[in-house]
Motif scaffolding. Structure first.
Motif, PDB file in Angstrom:
ATOM      1  N   UNK A 166      -2.049  22.793 -11.767  1.00  0.00           N
ATOM      2  CA  UNK A 166      -1.829  24.236 -11.883  1.00  0.00           C
ATOM      3  C   UNK A 166      -0.723  24.567 -12.887  1.00  0.00           C
ATOM      4  N   UNK A 167      -0.298  23.578 -13.656  1.00  0.00           N
ATOM      5  CA  UNK A 167       0.708  23.843 -14.673  1.00  0.00           C
ATOM      6  C   UNK A 167       0.109  24.667 -15.815  1.00  0.00           C
ATOM      7  N   UNK A 168       0.931  25.512 -16.445  1.00  0.00           N
ATOM      8  CA  UNK A 168       0.434  26.267 -17.605  1.00  0.00           C
ATOM      9  C   UNK A 168       0.227  25.349 -18.810  1.00  0.00           C
ATOM     10  N   UNK A 169      -0.405  25.902 -19.842  1.00  0.00           N
ATOM     11  CA  UNK A 169      -0.609  25.191 -21.111  1.00  0.00           C
ATOM     12  C   UNK A 169      -1.395  23.903 -20.936  1.00  0.00           C
ATOM     13  N   UNK A 212       4.970 -10.692 -23.337  1.00  0.00           N
ATOM     14  CA  UNK A 212       3.944  -9.673 -23.548  1.00  0.00           C
ATOM     15  C   UNK A 212       4.303  -8.458 -22.690  1.00  0.00           C
ATOM     16  N   UNK A 213       4.542  -7.332 -23.324  1.00  0.00           N
ATOM     17  CA  UNK A 213       4.859  -6.101 -22.601  1.00  0.00           C
ATOM     18  C   UNK A 213       3.720  -5.117 -22.837  1.00  0.00           C
ATOM     19  N   UNK A 214       3.105  -4.680 -21.752  1.00  0.00           N
ATOM     20  CA  UNK A 214       1.972  -3.761 -21.831  1.00  0.00           C
ATOM     21  C   UNK A 214       2.299  -2.498 -21.043  1.00  0.00           C
ATOM     22  N   UNK A 215       1.497  -1.456 -21.253  1.00  0.00           N
ATOM     23  CA  UNK A 215       1.833  -0.189 -20.599  1.00  0.00           C
ATOM     24  C   UNK A 215       0.624   0.719 -20.463  1.00  0.00           C
ATOM     25  N   UNK A 216       0.827   1.853 -19.764  1.00  0.00           N
ATOM     26  CA  UNK A 216      -0.135   2.951 -19.666  1.00  0.00           C
ATOM     27  C   UNK A 216       0.463   4.174 -20.347  1.00  0.00           C
ATOM     28  N   UNK A 217      -0.381   4.936 -21.027  1.00  0.00           N
ATOM     29  CA  UNK A 217       0.056   6.179 -21.661  1.00  0.00           C
ATOM     30  C   UNK A 217      -0.975   7.264 -21.373  1.00  0.00           C
ATOM     31  N   UNK A 218      -0.502   8.431 -20.981  1.00  0.00           N
ATOM     32  CA  UNK A 218      -1.365   9.600 -20.771  1.00  0.00           C
ATOM     33  C   UNK A 218      -1.166  10.552 -21.945  1.00  0.00           C
ATOM     34  N   UNK A 219      -2.248  10.940 -22.594  1.00  0.00           N
ATOM     35  CA  UNK A 219      -2.163  11.936 -23.665  1.00  0.00           C
ATOM     36  C   UNK A 219      -2.718  13.261 -23.157  1.00  0.00           C
ATOM     37  N   UNK A 220      -2.205  14.345 -23.726  1.00  0.00           N
ATOM     38  CA  UNK A 220      -2.712  15.664 -23.354  1.00  0.00           C
ATOM     39  C   UNK A 220      -2.247  16.157 -22.004  1.00  0.00           C
ATOM     40  N   UNK A 221      -1.084  15.678 -21.542  1.00  0.00           N
ATOM     41  CA  UNK A 221      -0.540  16.200 -20.288  1.00  0.00           C
ATOM     42  C   UNK A 221      -0.209  17.677 -20.479  1.00  0.00           C
ATOM     43  N   UNK A 222      -0.362  18.516 -19.436  1.00  0.00           N
ATOM     44  CA  UNK A 222      -0.093  19.944 -19.588  1.00  0.00           C
ATOM     45  C   UNK A 222       1.248  20.221 -20.273  1.00  0.00           C
ATOM     46  N   UNK A 223       1.199  21.063 -21.302  1.00  0.00           N
ATOM     47  CA  UNK A 223       2.401  21.438 -22.028  1.00  0.00           C
ATOM     48  C   UNK A 223       2.765  20.503 -23.162  1.00  0.00           C
ATOM     49  N   UNK A 224       2.012  19.413 -23.367  1.00  0.00           N
ATOM     50  CA  UNK A 224       2.345  18.460 -24.428  1.00  0.00           C
ATOM     51  C   UNK A 224       2.070  19.094 -25.796  1.00  0.00           C
ATOM     52  N   UNK A 225       3.128  19.433 -26.504  1.00  0.00           N
ATOM     53  CA  UNK A 225       2.996  20.011 -27.835  1.00  0.00           C
ATOM     54  C   UNK A 225       2.712  18.925 -28.849  1.00  0.00           C
ATOM     55  N   UNK A 226       2.373  19.326 -30.059  1.00  0.00           N
ATOM     56  CA  UNK A 226       2.153  18.349 -31.123  1.00  0.00           C
ATOM     57  C   UNK A 226       3.438  17.567 -31.394  1.00  0.00           C
ATOM     58  N   UNK A 283       0.867  -1.168   0.000  1.00  0.00           N
ATOM     59  CA  UNK A 283       0.000   0.000   0.000  1.00  0.00           C
ATOM     60  C   UNK A 283       0.907   1.222   0.000  1.00  0.00           C
ATOM     61  N   UNK A 284       0.375   2.357  -0.435  1.00  0.00           N
ATOM     62  CA  UNK A 284       1.127   3.594  -0.415  1.00  0.00           C
ATOM     63  C   UNK A 284       2.141   3.720  -1.544  1.00  0.00           C
ATOM     64  N   UNK A 285       2.659   4.934  -1.719  1.00  0.00           N
ATOM     65  CA  UNK A 285       3.603   5.214  -2.807  1.00  0.00           C
ATOM     66  C   UNK A 285       4.520   6.356  -2.397  1.00  0.00           C
ATOM     67  N   UNK A 286       5.793   6.257  -2.783  1.00  0.00           N
ATOM     68  CA  UNK A 286       6.786   7.285  -2.461  1.00  0.00           C
ATOM     69  C   UNK A 286       7.223   8.086  -3.683  1.00  0.00           C
ATOM     70  N   UNK A 287       6.548   7.912  -4.832  1.00  0.00           N
ATOM     71  CA  UNK A 287       7.055   8.457  -6.092  1.00  0.00           C
ATOM     72  C   UNK A 287       6.698   9.922  -6.347  1.00  0.00           C
ATOM     73  N   UNK A 288       5.513  10.359  -5.948  1.00  0.00           N
ATOM     74  CA  UNK A 288       5.074  11.746  -6.100  1.00  0.00           C
ATOM     75  C   UNK A 288       5.147  12.239  -7.553  1.00  0.00           C
ATOM     76  N   UNK A 289       4.539  11.492  -8.456  1.00  0.00           N
ATOM     77  CA  UNK A 289       4.386  11.975  -9.831  1.00  0.00           C
ATOM     78  C   UNK A 289       3.526  13.241  -9.790  1.00  0.00           C
ATOM     79  N   UNK A 290       3.778  14.163 -10.672  1.00  0.00           N
ATOM     80  CA  UNK A 290       3.171  15.489 -10.565  1.00  0.00           C
ATOM     81  C   UNK A 290       1.668  15.499 -10.824  1.00  0.00           C
ATOM     82  N   UNK A 291       1.142  14.426 -11.424  1.00  0.00           N
ATOM     83  CA  UNK A 291      -0.292  14.358 -11.741  1.00  0.00           C
ATOM     84  C   UNK A 291      -1.077  13.524 -10.732  1.00  0.00           C
ATOM     85  N   UNK A 292      -0.408  12.957  -9.738  1.00  0.00           N
ATOM     86  CA  UNK A 292      -1.024  11.885  -8.938  1.00  0.00           C
ATOM     87  C   UNK A 292      -1.260  12.295  -7.494  1.00  0.00           C
ATOM     88  N   UNK A 293      -2.439  11.990  -6.986  1.00  0.00           N
ATOM     89  CA  UNK A 293      -2.832  12.299  -5.611  1.00  0.00           C
ATOM     90  C   UNK A 293      -2.585  11.123  -4.667  1.00  0.00           C
TER      91      UNK A 293
END
Length: 439
Positions: free
Chosen positions: A346-349, A299-313, A153-163
Motif C-alpha cells: 500500500x506504499x505510494x509510488x 564467493x559472496x552472493x546476494x539477492x536484489x529487488x528492483x522496482x521497490x515502491x518509491x525507487x527513483x532512477x 522456522x519463522x522470522x522476527x524481521x518484518x521486512x515491509x515487503x514480506x508476508x
C-alpha cells in the motif's frame, strides 16, 4: 495401497518439508507416484511469498482435482496460513494443513478416510503463537550428493515487503542434537555435503531458553565433528551475523565452504529504510570486507529487488553503483512483486512493470559480467570438486560438480563418478560458467 503424489512450490525449506512428508507417507504404506493422473491423494506444499505465488498455489490445487476428481487434494503450508477460511470454501481442496501441522499428515489423512462425512479436527493453528519447532526429519533426498537441512522456522524481521512472519510465525530453532543425528544418518547414507537452511538461518538459537543457549556457530562447530562429512555450506545469512570473530571461527573449520549468501535487497540506504531492512550499505560492505579478510577469495552472493515502491532512477543508479563496488560472484535479481497484507503493498509510488523489467535487465547483465570475472580469478588454482551429474557440451560428455566456492567444474565422463571428490587444477573455461578440471 493408496497412491500419493506430491508437488512442491517455493523455497528450499518447502522442498525439505515436502521430502519429509513423502517419507512419512512411504513409512505409512503409501505408494509414491508422479504428480500426474492416477493418484488417490495429491499433496501440494504451497507458497505465499507473493500474490503470484498465491495464484500458482491455487492453480496447482485445481490442476490436481482435474487430474482425478475422486482424489483427496491436500493444501499444505504457507498459502494455507495466508488464505485462511477462504481456502476451505475452494471446492478443489479437500483438506488444509497449516505450518507446524505437517508432521501429522498421515494421522490427518487416516482421520479423513475413517470419517463418514470426511471431517477432521482443526488442522491450521495460530502460527504466530507457535513456540515449538516442528519435528520433521529426512533420511534421504533426491540429490544424492548434497543435502539441505532445515534448522530454523519463522522470522522476527518484518521486512515491509514480506508476508513470511505471518505465514511462518516467530523464530523456532531445531535442537542441536536433533540436527546432528539427522546429519549423521545422511552421511551414513552417502551424502558428502550438507547445506544448512531455514527461514531466517542467522537467528538459530535465539528462541532457546537461558541456560541452554546455542548459536549458529555452535551448531556449525558441532556438525564439523561428524565423521565422514566433507563439506558444510551455509544458506542465506543476515549480514549482521558476520563479525570478525564469527568469520575467523568459520575460517578455522576445514569443512566450511567459503560461499556466503548475504541478503542485500537494495544498494540504496533510502530504499533499505523503506524495506525495513536493519542495516545500511556501509554496514553491509564492512561485512563483506570481514569475509574477504578471513578467507582467500570467498564467493559472496546476494539477492536484489528492483522496482521497490518509491525507487527513483537515482536510487536505482545508487544500487547499481554499490553492487559494482561490492563485486558479487552471483546475484539473484527479482522484480518487486506486490504481496497483499504487507506494508509495501500500500506504499505510494508503485513502479510500473516496464520500468522494473528494464532495471532487472541492467542488473542481470551486470551479474553475468561480475560472475565471469570472479570465476576467472580461480584459473590455475588447485581445488576439489564434488561430482554431481552428467553434463554435455559441444557434443562431448562430462561429469560436472561444484568447488567449495560453488564454481562449476567438469571432467571427461566416467561411470560411477557421481558423489566422488575429484582434485585438480581449474585449467580452462569450457564456457562462461564451467571450468575444465585437469586431474
Amino acid at each position: 495401497m493408496r497412491k500419493a503424489a506430491l508437488h512442491n512450490l517455493g523455497c528450499k525449506v518447502n522442498s525439505y518439508e515436502t521430502e519429509a512428508m513423502q517419507q512419512l507417507l512411504e513409512e505409512a504404506g503409501y505408494e509414491i507416484v508422479p504428480f500426474a493422473e492416477g493418484a488417490d491423494v495429491y499433496i501440494i506444499n504451497t507458497c505465499s511469498v507473493t500474490n503470484i505465488a498465491d495464484r500458482k498455489s491455487r492453480q496447482m490445487l485445481h490442476r490436481a482435482k482435474k487430474m482425478n476428481p475422486q482424489a483427496v487434494v491436500v493444501a499444505a503450508g504457507c498459502y494455507v496460513q495466508s488464505a485462511g477460511e477462504a481456502l476451505k470454501l475452494d471446492e478443489a481442496v479437500d483438506l488444509v494443513i497449516g505450518n507446524n501441522k505437517k508432521t501429522e499428515l498421515v494421522r490427518i489423512l487416516d482421520d479423513y478416510f475413517a470419517s463418514e462425512d470426511h471431517t477432521v479436527e482443526e488442522t491450521v493453528i495460530d502460527i504466530g503463537a507457535a513456540k515449538d519447532y516442528e519435528a520433521l526429519t529426512i533420511k534421504r533426498i533426491a540429490d544424492h550428493t548434497r543435502a539441505f537441512i532445515k534448522v530454523t522456522d519463522g522470522c522476527n524481521q518484518f521486512c515491509s515487503y514480506c508476508i513470511i512472519p505471518y505465514t511462518r510465525g516467530r523464530v523456532r530453532s531445531r535442537k542441536l542434537e536433533d540436527v546432528r543425528a539427522e546429519v549423521e544418518r545422511l552421511v551414513e547414507a552417502g551424502y558428502k555435503e550438507i547445506v544448512l537452511t531455514g527461514i531466517h538461518l542467522s537467528s538459530y538459537g535465539v528462541d532457546f531458553e537461558e541456560g541452554g543457549k546455542k548459536t549458529l556457530l555452535d551448531l556449525i562447530v558441532c556438525l564439523h565433528e561428524v565423521e565422514g562429512l566433507l563439506r558444510i555450506r551455509l544458506g542465506s545469512l543476515e549480514p549482521r551475523i558476520i563479525t570478525k570473530e564469527f568469520a575467523e571461527a568459520l575460517a578455522s573449520l576445514s569443512k566450511i565452504c567459503p560461499h556466503f549468501h548475504l541478503s542485500l535487497q537494495s544498494g540504496c540506504d533510502a530504499t533499505l529504510a523503506r524495506m525495513n531492512r536493519h542495516y545500511t550499505t556501509e554496514d553491509y560492505l564492512s561485512r563483506c570486507e570481514i569475509l574477504r579478510a578471513a578467507f582467500d577469495c570467498p564467493a559472496i552472493t546476494t539477492d536484489v529487488i528492483v522496482g521497490f515502491p518509491g525507487e527513483t532512477e537515482e536510487e536505482f543508479q545508487t544500487t547499481e553503483a554499490f553492487l559494482k563496488k561490492v563485486h558479487f560472484y552471483e546475484m539473484h535479481v527479482f522484480k518487486y512483486s506486490k504481496r497483499e497484507g504487507t506494508r509495501a503493498a500500500v506504499m505510494p509510488s508503485q513502479i510500473p512493470e516496464p520500468v522494473k523489467t528494464e532495471r532487472s535487465g541492467v542488473l542481470l547483465s551486470l551479474e553475468k559480467e561480475m560472475s565471469l570475472e570472479y570465476r576467472k580469478q580461480h584459473l590455475g588454482k588447485t581445488t576439489e570438486v564434488l561430482m554431481e551429474e552428467e553434463y554435455e557440451w559441444e557434443g562431448k560428455r562430462y561429469m560436472i560438480g561444484h568447488t567449495k566456492e560453488y564454481i562449476k567444474a567438469a571432467v571427461p565422463f566416467q561411470e560411477d563418478l557421481k558423489g566422488s571428490m575429484i582434485s585438480g587444477i581449474l585449467e580452462t573455461l569450457l564456457n562462461d560458467e564451467v571450468f575444465l578440471l585437469k586431474n
